[in-house]
Design a protein around this motif. Structure first.
Motif, short mmCIF file in Angstrom:
data_model
loop_
_atom_site.label_atom_id
_atom_site.label_comp_id
_atom_site.label_asym_id
_atom_site.label_seq_id
_atom_site.Cartn_x
_atom_site.Cartn_y
_atom_site.Cartn_z
N ALA A 1 0.83 -1.21 0.00
CA ALA A 1 0.00 0.00 0.00
C ALA A 1 0.86 1.25 0.00
O ALA A 1 0.58 2.22 -0.74
N CYS B 1 -5.15 4.37 -2.34
CA CYS B 1 -5.69 3.09 -1.91
C CYS B 1 -5.84 3.13 -0.39
O CYS B 1 -5.24 3.97 0.27
N LEU C 1 -8.64 -0.67 -3.87
CA LEU C 1 -8.05 0.14 -4.93
C LEU C 1 -9.13 1.02 -5.57
O LEU C 1 -10.30 0.65 -5.60
N VAL D 1 -3.27 2.76 -12.00
CA VAL D 1 -3.45 1.77 -10.94
C VAL D 1 -2.77 0.46 -11.33
O VAL D 1 -2.02 -0.14 -10.55
N CYS E 1 0.58 -1.20 -9.45
CA CYS E 1 0.46 -2.51 -8.79
C CYS E 1 1.33 -3.57 -9.45
O CYS E 1 2.03 -4.33 -8.77
#
Length: 225
Positions: free
Chosen positions: A153, A163, A196, A210, A214
């Motif tokens: 995170a 997030c 998310l 995003v 990730c």
């Protein structure tokens, strides 16, 4: 609703521990005792089998919370309630942005969720079961539980992706409601889950950011299953 149904002193009410303390607090305000049952790991809602395991002669009701836009298995829980003479109440958990219209917002959230689920790696994406409205897009960060999830995170936020941890402490581990019980799926979910962004207001560029943030971390994680 609990008071109106005659639930009060001497009664037990089965509630989830994965979530905030609001439901347990309402049970206490009604004069009853909250009893925590474990969740289904795919829906994050009460597991009917776990509920059945904690039903006692003092049990008067079950409060079912629909989590993240996923529907609990209400049919099985109502069948359980009928067998034991229990009141079964439902509560929705809404985290939808005011910008998300009732129809267009739902369509876009589902489209955004499908985009993310098709492209994310290194995390366990949601089970998009029937009726999932994706009020929150919640993934699991596998590995060593909370340490890996929290590190993940921080790294994602550093890349500009907002997030958040949806449930930091299960209710049965909060001082006011502490119970010396083990709820393995609840505790695992609290350690691994991360919400998310996938709201209707997001652009395709936002979604790509995003995925990029990730996936850049995916190789650092060792899947737990």
């Amino acid at each position: 609703m609990l008071r109106a149904a005659g639930v009060g002193a001497g009664d037990e009410v089965v509630v989830p521990a994965y979530g905030n303390a609001e439901v347990a607090e309402d049970v206490v305000l009604a004069g009853a005792v909250p009893v925590f049952a474990d969740i289904d790991p795919a829906s994050y809602c009460l597991d009917p089998q776990a509920v059945a395991a904690v039903v006692s002669p003092r049990t008067a009701a079950v409060v079912v919370v629909h989590r993240f836009g996923i529907q609990a298995d209400v049919r099985r829980l109502r069948e359980l309630g009928q067998r034991h003479g229990l009141l079964v109440l439902e509560q929705a958990e809404s985290e939808t942005s005011p910008l998300d219209g009732p129809l267009d917002g739902l369509t876009l959230r589902r489209a955004h969720a499908a985009y993310l689920s098709g492209r994310l790696s290194g995390v366990v994406t949601p089970d998009g079961g029937e009726g999932h409205s994706y009020e929150q897009y919640v993934v699991r960060v596998p590995g060593n539980g909370r340490p890996d999830r929290d590190a993940f995170a921080r790294a994602v936020r550093a890349k500009g992706v907002d997030c958040r941890v949806p449930v930091k402490t299960p209710v049965h581990r909060m001082p006011r409601f502490w119970r010396d019980i083990q709820l393995p799926e609840t505790e695992r979910a609290a350690d691994e889950t991360l919400a998310l962004p996938a709201g209707a207001a997001m652009s395709r560029r936002d979604l790509q950011r995003v995925v990029s943030a990730c996936n850049a971390l995916g190789g650092l994680l060792q899947p737990a299953f």
